[in-house]
Design a protein around this motif. Structure first.
Motif, PDB file in Angstrom:
ATOM      1  N   ILE A  51     -68.723  75.763 -25.002  1.00 36.31           N
ATOM      2  CA  ILE A  51     -67.500  75.128 -24.498  1.00 36.31           C
ATOM      3  C   ILE A  51     -66.741  74.505 -25.664  1.00 36.31           C
ATOM      4  O   ILE A  51     -67.278  74.372 -26.768  1.00 36.31           O
ATOM      5  CB  ILE A  51     -67.804  74.086 -23.395  1.00 36.31           C
ATOM      6  CG1 ILE A  51     -68.814  73.030 -23.880  1.00 36.31           C
ATOM      7  CG2 ILE A  51     -68.310  74.779 -22.141  1.00 36.31           C
ATOM      8  CD1 ILE A  51     -69.074  71.913 -22.883  1.00 36.31           C
ATOM      9  N   SER A  52     -65.490  74.113 -25.402  1.00 38.08           N
ATOM     10  CA  SER A  52     -64.626  73.685 -26.509  1.00 38.08           C
ATOM     11  C   SER A  52     -64.668  72.185 -26.749  1.00 38.08           C
ATOM     12  O   SER A  52     -64.249  71.720 -27.798  1.00 38.08           O
ATOM     13  CB  SER A  52     -63.186  74.117 -26.225  1.00 38.08           C
ATOM     14  OG  SER A  52     -62.715  73.485 -25.053  1.00 38.08           O
ATOM     15  N   THR A  53     -65.167  71.440 -25.790  1.00 41.31           N
ATOM     16  CA  THR A  53     -65.133  69.973 -25.902  1.00 41.31           C
ATOM     17  C   THR A  53     -66.172  69.358 -24.969  1.00 41.31           C
ATOM     18  O   THR A  53     -66.537  69.961 -23.957  1.00 41.31           O
ATOM     19  CB  THR A  53     -63.725  69.434 -25.544  1.00 41.31           C
ATOM     20  OG1 THR A  53     -63.786  68.007 -25.412  1.00 41.31           O
ATOM     21  CG2 THR A  53     -63.229  69.998 -24.218  1.00 41.31           C
ATOM     22  N   ALA A  63     -59.533  75.681 -13.374  1.00 43.89           N
ATOM     23  CA  ALA A  63     -60.004  77.035 -13.706  1.00 43.89           C
ATOM     24  C   ALA A  63     -61.317  77.010 -14.483  1.00 43.89           C
ATOM     25  O   ALA A  63     -62.081  77.976 -14.441  1.00 43.89           O
ATOM     26  CB  ALA A  63     -58.940  77.768 -14.512  1.00 43.89           C
ATOM     27  N   PHE A  64     -61.596  75.911 -15.179  1.00 41.83           N
ATOM     28  CA  PHE A  64     -62.803  75.860 -16.013  1.00 41.83           C
ATOM     29  C   PHE A  64     -64.035  75.360 -15.259  1.00 41.83           C
ATOM     30  O   PHE A  64     -65.086  75.110 -15.853  1.00 41.83           O
ATOM     31  CB  PHE A  64     -62.571  74.987 -17.244  1.00 41.83           C
ATOM     32  CG  PHE A  64     -61.589  75.593 -18.220  1.00 41.83           C
ATOM     33  CD1 PHE A  64     -61.694  76.924 -18.607  1.00 41.83           C
ATOM     34  CD2 PHE A  64     -60.562  74.825 -18.746  1.00 41.83           C
ATOM     35  CE1 PHE A  64     -60.802  77.484 -19.505  1.00 41.83           C
ATOM     36  CE2 PHE A  64     -59.661  75.384 -19.652  1.00 41.83           C
ATOM     37  CZ  PHE A  64     -59.777  76.714 -20.035  1.00 41.83           C
ATOM     38  N   VAL A  65     -63.919  75.203 -13.936  1.00 41.19           N
ATOM     39  CA  VAL A  65     -65.063  74.686 -13.188  1.00 41.19           C
ATOM     40  C   VAL A  65     -66.180  75.742 -13.075  1.00 41.19           C
ATOM     41  O   VAL A  65     -67.284  75.440 -12.671  1.00 41.19           O
ATOM     42  CB  VAL A  65     -64.604  74.164 -11.793  1.00 41.19           C
ATOM     43  CG1 VAL A  65     -64.605  75.244 -10.746  1.00 41.19           C
ATOM     44  CG2 VAL A  65     -65.435  72.963 -11.367  1.00 41.19           C
ATOM     45  N   GLN A  69     -65.460  73.846 -20.045  1.00 37.13           N
ATOM     46  CA  GLN A  69     -64.185  73.860 -20.777  1.00 37.13           C
ATOM     47  C   GLN A  69     -64.077  75.044 -21.729  1.00 37.13           C
ATOM     48  O   GLN A  69     -64.836  75.142 -22.691  1.00 37.13           O
ATOM     49  CB  GLN A  69     -64.064  72.581 -21.610  1.00 37.13           C
ATOM     50  CG  GLN A  69     -64.030  71.313 -20.789  1.00 37.13           C
ATOM     51  CD  GLN A  69     -62.639  71.004 -20.293  1.00 37.13           C
ATOM     52  OE1 GLN A  69     -61.822  71.892 -20.040  1.00 37.13           O
ATOM     53  NE2 GLN A  69     -62.352  69.725 -20.139  1.00 37.13           N
ATOM     54  N   ASN A  70     -63.112  75.900 -21.491  1.00 36.76           N
ATOM     55  CA  ASN A  70     -62.823  77.051 -22.363  1.00 36.76           C
ATOM     56  C   ASN A  70     -64.094  77.859 -22.657  1.00 36.76           C
ATOM     57  O   ASN A  70     -64.251  78.391 -23.754  1.00 36.76           O
ATOM     58  CB  ASN A  70     -62.197  76.602 -23.700  1.00 36.76           C
ATOM     59  CG  ASN A  70     -60.885  75.869 -23.503  1.00 36.76           C
ATOM     60  OD1 ASN A  70     -60.866  74.718 -23.121  1.00 36.76           O
ATOM     61  ND2 ASN A  70     -59.788  76.538 -23.769  1.00 36.76           N
ATOM     62  N   ALA A  71     -65.007  77.921 -21.704  1.00 36.34           N
ATOM     63  CA  ALA A  71     -66.293  78.581 -21.951  1.00 36.34           C
ATOM     64  C   ALA A  71     -66.088  80.018 -22.429  1.00 36.34           C
ATOM     65  O   ALA A  71     -65.300  80.761 -21.857  1.00 36.34           O
ATOM     66  CB  ALA A  71     -67.135  78.572 -20.685  1.00 36.34           C
TER      67      ALA A  71
HETATM   68  C1  NAG Z   1     -58.616  75.466 -23.708  1.00 38.89           C
HETATM   69  O1  NAG Z   1     -57.874  75.910 -22.600  1.00 38.89           O
HETATM   70  C2  NAG Z   1     -56.631  75.245 -22.454  1.00 38.89           C
HETATM   71  C3  NAG Z   1     -56.034  75.694 -21.135  1.00 38.89           C
HETATM   72  O2  NAG Z   1     -56.014  77.080 -21.027  1.00 38.89           O
HETATM   73  C4  NAG Z   1     -55.768  75.542 -23.637  1.00 38.89           C
HETATM   74  O3  NAG Z   1     -54.533  74.906 -23.517  1.00 38.89           O
HETATM   75  C5  NAG Z   1     -56.470  75.090 -24.888  1.00 38.89           C
HETATM   76  O4  NAG Z   1     -55.730  75.439 -26.016  1.00 38.89           O
HETATM   77  C6  NAG Z   1     -57.863  75.672 -24.994  1.00 38.89           C
HETATM   78  N1  NAG Z   1     -58.564  75.022 -26.090  1.00 38.89           N
HETATM   79  C7  NAG Z   1     -59.279  75.699 -26.950  1.00 38.89           C
HETATM   80  C8  NAG Z   1     -59.950  74.907 -28.009  1.00 38.89           C
HETATM   81  O5  NAG Z   1     -59.399  76.908 -26.895  1.00 38.89           O
END
Ligand code: NAG
Ligand code: NAG
Ligand code: NAG
Ligand code: CU
Length: 332
Positions: A51-53, A63-65, A69-71
């Motif tokens: 994940i991103s964070t 959408a990320f559920v 996060q950004n999986a």
């Molecule tokens: C994570 O997803 C969000 C929403 O789609 C996007 O705005 C954001 O840039 C993404 N972050 C990363 C680190 O990919």
């Protein structure tokens, strides 16, 4: 009493909470440890989707559920079998403990369609629930407290699950802000496994995520979340038929039955994550057996912990005194 608890709850809502979040640092499958990648960090081979964070997914229909996060798809698919033991280790960073103590731990699986899991776009995955734990028998301490104390969480996979590639979606919903609509924090995580063996079981009901949760679900928006003894209603589907078949339940302490309404989740704890489950389950028990490391004291003496769990971690001294008063009033 009623007006006092209203005051209590509004003060609680106003108490500033340090922003602390987390992720799954490691997954252990049948004794083999798989390191996860740090959120937003370098990407090394792992079966745990990165994940991103560490920040939570907010909003039940976000959408990320599905996987966090950004999986992103992970490069490995870890071997497992029906009845495999899977341990999750939560953290707030490379070194710190998971920071929250309120809310359920739930685990789902989903078949990776017709591809291997390292190719699978999970946004349309059909998830089925294999496990859920909420409050302990004292009615106020959550199993999540053990995670905050540094314990890992262990369950067994369904005993008759058919072979193939699956995601294991393990999730904490942190409810320390859930007395406000939209306050719940979702921390889903997906681990890619390849189930071997010769099981024949397939899940009945499946759900989509997002889809299975709503911000107004009683287990997601919960004005009574800090009320001792208030029943907890798990969001999402019931435990899958697949997981309730042939379940082995460890029952070292019959007092660990959970006070939840209309749920099949009746977790039992053990003191050691590597012990072998023994005993047989009952109709109302959760499908999987659970083990929590280092929790022998907690499971054997619920009274000793019952006063700590309803408190958020960061309470002021004034709040602490009020909480003491609140407890005294309760005992009148
Ligand atoms: C994570 O997803 C969000 C929403 O789609 C996007 O705005 C954001 O840039 C993404 N972050 C990363 C680190 O990919
Ligand atoms: C615990 O439960 C088991 C199985 O239901 C039962 O045989 C046993 O007597 C119980 N022990 C106590 C102390 O209640
Ligand atoms: C759990 O128990 C096993 C066998 O009884 C032991 O080898 C292991 O060290 C224990 N693990 C922990 C974390 O206490
Ligand atoms: Cu947090």
């Amino acid at each position: 009493m009623k007006s006092f608890s209203t005051l209590f709850l509004s003060l609680l809502a106003a108490t500033p909470l340090v922003s602390a979040h987390g992720f799954i640092k490691t997954v252990i499958i049948d004794g083999k440890t798989y390191q996860g990648n740090l959120p937003g960090g370098a990407t090394n081979p792992s079966p745990i989707r990165q994940i991103s964070t560490i920040d939570p997914v907010k909003g039940a229909t976000n959408a990320f559920v599905f996987c966090g996060q950004n999986a992103t798809v992970a490069s490995m698919v870890a071997p497992a079998n029906p009845g495999s033991t899977v341990t999750f280790d939560w953290a707030d960073s490379e070194t710190g403990n998971w920071p929250h103590n309120t809310g359920p731990l739930m685990t789902y699986m989903a078949k990776c369609g017709t591809t291997t899991c390292d190719q699978f776009d999970a946004t349309n995955a059909d998830f089925f629930k294999i496990d859920q734990v909420g409050k302990k028998s004292d009615g106020s301490t959550w199993w999540q407290q053990d995670i905050m104390n540094g314990d890992t969480f262990t369950l067994t996979l369904p005993q008759n699950i058919a072979p193939g590639d699956y995601l294991i979606r393990h999730e904490i919903i942190a409810l320390h802000l859930a007395n406000s609509m939209g306050g719940a924090e979702f921390y889903p995580s997906c681990t890619q496994v390849r189930i071997g063996g010769s099981g024949t079981g397939t899940p009945g009901q499946t759900v989509q995520l997002p889809g299975a949760y709503s911000d107004t679900d009683p287990g997601i928006y919960d004005p009574n979340v800090f009320n001792p003894g208030s029943p907890y209603t798990f969001p999402g589907p019931a435990i899958s038929n697949l997981a309730s078949l042939g379940a082995a339940i460890t029952s070292p302490d019959n007092s660990t039955t959970v006070t939840i309404s209309g749920s099949q989740g009746s977790p039992t704890g053990t003191t050691n994550s590597t012990s072998t489950p023994t005993g047989t389950g009952t109709a109302t028990s959760a499908a999987s057996s659970h083990h929590h490391t280092k929790c022998s004291l907690k499971t054997s003496s619920p009274a000793a912990t019952s006063t700590g769990a309803l408190r958020p971690r960061h309470v002021s001294r004034v709040m602490r005194r009020m909480l003491v008063d609140f407890d005294r009033r309760r005992s009148w």
